[in-house]
Scaffold this active site. Structure first.
Site, PDB file in Angstrom:
ATOM      1  N   HIS A  14       0.692  -1.322  -0.097  1.00 59.26           N
ATOM      2  CA  HIS A  14       0.034   0.054   0.262  1.00 59.26           C
ATOM      3  C   HIS A  14       0.894   1.261   0.269  1.00 59.26           C
ATOM      4  CE1 HIS A  14      -2.885   3.069   0.895  1.00 59.26           C
ATOM      5  NE2 HIS A  14      -2.460   3.053   2.390  1.00 59.26           N
TER       6      HIS A  14
ATOM      7  N   HIS B 156       1.160   5.833  -0.850  1.00 64.43           N
ATOM      8  CA  HIS B 156       0.542   7.194  -0.873  1.00 64.43           C
ATOM      9  C   HIS B 156       1.129   7.740  -2.056  1.00 64.43           C
ATOM     10  CE1 HIS B 156      -1.344   7.324   3.300  1.00 64.43           C
ATOM     11  NE2 HIS B 156      -1.455   6.292   2.810  1.00 64.43           N
TER      12      HIS B 156
ATOM     13  N   GLU C  73       4.687  -0.840 -23.669  1.00 68.25           N
ATOM     14  CA  GLU C  73       5.533  -2.156 -23.317  1.00 68.25           C
ATOM     15  C   GLU C  73       5.534  -2.672 -21.861  1.00 68.25           C
ATOM     16  OE1 GLU C  73       6.742  -4.070 -25.595  1.00 68.25           O
ATOM     17  OE2 GLU C  73       8.022  -5.469 -24.529  1.00 68.25           O
TER      18      GLU C  73
END
Lengths: 250, 250, 250, 250
Positions: free
Chosen positions: D119, D121, D142
């Site tokens: 996780h 920010h 790509e």
């Protein structure tokens, strides 16, 4: 004779503040900032105790440079006596050529009486040279206070720095095909801006100097901060020299 | 047989300049610049003394790669004799597959007679491939002088570099679903630009080569600097090839 | 007397969490982020156990600063009793001057009762100060939750942090020619924003404080993230305080 | 009992690939990329051999986190049996609280049967969440090929990756005041995008998961590269999903 004698004693030292070590460690740092990648840019330092001038080789990856890669020029206590047109090296590494900036660096030492010269290909310098005409200018930014002014402080025996409200101006000269061709233009523009510690070279980069390598480094990174800030301000439509009429209290 | 024999002697060396060590240390540096993250990108080097070609594995985090992760192809002194269509590895790490770029890398070695190939997914390369049509071009920027020209210097036994006022052109080819499918297009465009040391692949990245890994690295970082500068110039409405008519003295 | 006695015991410690070590290691990190280059910026920490205030010297390259370069002021357990107008140093390094921020730092300790103050010349802070008038504001961004609110939690004995939907406001004061001249304006604006942990100084940078250096560091980096995000949002035409009327579900 | 027994054996290991060491070393790297500054962001890893889930503490500077700061949850071989609503920790560091993301992390392990969750920010994630409505999408780049598709390869016993011409879609959910409140929305959107390895949280950041921490890291950095590229493309007026009608051969 010089080629047979490597004179390593001129560049080998345990002291991290020895000019040969500083040139290498600072070039490695400048590489991280994209200021001297692709063999571009360089640093030259005068040792005030020995009157040696330390100069980087040409075409070498600056972040990998070792002290033994450096050239050394012997000067006299009086920088004015430096022979720029017929340079004699007291140390010349085998298989290397001195930096194409050598005449320019030595001219700065001789004519401007400085202790160190930094040259980078900073993107901020190149972009600013395309956004401004004859000189870059910025005022009313705190970091300007790290830059020297033309006011002499007799007590401190140095030029005092600019104030917050002062305007920093850095002249811009056009680029030439070879770096040694820049010498005359640099000297010419320095007559017009006798207290400037830097010259921008359009579409090329910047030369920054100071009485010591510490001062030259402080000036160089302060200027790059100000150039980067100015580019962002221009992109936002903000003038870099504050006009009380158009800007209000900002 | 090859799988039973790891042939670690081909990739284990105390010398930081050994190709196996250079591939790993440079990939780690390139990762820091966001050029080969998410297992993308890679480097291949030919050892001119042994005629070994060192190739990275596929799908491996490039910044964590170890010398023992590398594949080795045995060539001959004449790169032209390299068998690209039926590659035989003298070293094949257990549990790994060779990079999808292998045919492309080996084709560069064979057809372009180079010493090293760098491939990155640089954001600057991808963005530039969307801003230019058939080729990227830039002129009148000092860093261009780090790039080779098509002019041969018989004395120095090498191509001289571009001058400041020259125009650097890097051809752009379209991307395909698989990297080996790019081989024909790369060779085709290299016929049109026989002295180019790089090809941009649209929406993919860039391939850069040189006579040595040192040269390829210098070209790659100079090109990335120029691509990044060009993108910023375009965002400011400045053309990247100087027109004396529209640009004036700038 | 003080000059004869270096009192190195106040600044020499093996503990990396000693204030003298933290000021040096954090300044080196902040330099890497371009927050305190060209000798700009600084950090001051109060040691709650000894009531010593550690202050950086003026005009020193912040990333090269050593613990022995630091000044130390002796306070009492009650910060209110700190004598800002007539500072007496219990440690004063020979040949150095205390930071120009000293009166400002000590005022923060005295009037705001904080444990550490960080000052940077962050480009984000300078740019934001030009995009906002009396205060910077942002709402509805997760990182806001790292910032303190004005709501006191009696159980936890601290102010609770802002919620996601809250609006963070950081007041902006005008710059002056000398940093000590900012003291009155900073105190004045802190009366209006008594729970602010930061003040932006227009065209200069930012001051951030907290009950400890850890908290001040967390606030400083969270604010810089939010300032940088806000500048990008404004460039994309997005308001930084969410209006349900104009923004819809975004 | 748990508080009296630190169970350090669960988190102390010489192996840099031990989950406790990986969480700390990767968080330090992510901090350098501004992905988890100001105590934000985090990583959780399941050890498939011991069925331990390693979880970071709340409110800790992520780059300074030590293995002994980590919480450990004991699961069973069957992730489905994980009790998310009544978590019992087999290791609970004194004086710390588990990350607010704990329910969300454990739900990913239980419902999505993954090996690691990241996780951040990331500014790119926050900005992209403001530029796109229900999902972020990009095609014909790509780096997309580093991302998993919904096509199962029975031979390789894994999902094959996307092709260059495929479209990567990452759903966006709205933010809530508390991270545990996101759980239902995350599960809901994952029903609609059952093969997504990531969810953007508007004005907050991103959650990325994979069968192993290595895969989750590769996905996370590939997505961030694609988000950053997409933001730059949008700023240049380029669509991020290629339309052959409007884009031509580019």
């Amino acid at each position: 004779m010089c080629d047979n004698n490597h004179h390593n004693e001129l560049v080998i030292s345990d002291d991290p503040m020895h000019p040969a070590n500083l040139i290498c460690s600072l070039c490695a740092k400048f590489y991280e900032k994209d200021w001297c990648l692709g063999t571009g840019g360089g640093i030259s330092i005068k040792d005030p105790h020995t009157n040696h001038y330390f100069i980087a080789p040409s075409g070498v990856q600056k972040e990998l440079m070792k002290p033994t890669d450096l050239f050394v020029v012997k000067g006299t206590a009086n920088s004015n006596e430096l022979n720029v047109d017929d340079v004699t090296f007291v140390r010349r590494p085998v298989g290397l050529k001195p930096s194409d900036c050598t005449p320019l660096f030595l001219t700065c030492f001789k004519e401007l009486d400085v202790g160190a010269v930094i040259h980078t290909h900073s993107t901020n310098a190149v972009l600013a040279s395309l956004l401004y005409d004859d000189f870059f200018e910025i005022s009313h930014i705190e970091q300007i206070k790290a830059m020297p002014s033309d006011k002499w402080d007799a007590n401190a025996n140095k030029y005092v720095n600019l104030l917050f409200q002062d305007t920093l101006r850095i002249p811009i000269i056009g680029n030439k095909n070879f770096e040694y061709e820049l010498t005359d233009d640099l000297l010419e523009v320095c007559k017009k801006y006798p207290h400037s510690c830097a010259v921008l070279v359009r579409r090329h980069g910047i030369f920054v100097w100071g009485p010591s390598i510490a001062k030259a480094k402080i000036y160089n990174e302060s200027i790059d901060y100000l150039l980067g800030l100015a580019i962002q301000m221009r992109q936002m439509g903000l003038p870099t020299v504050k006009s009380t009429l158009t800007q209000g209290h900002k």
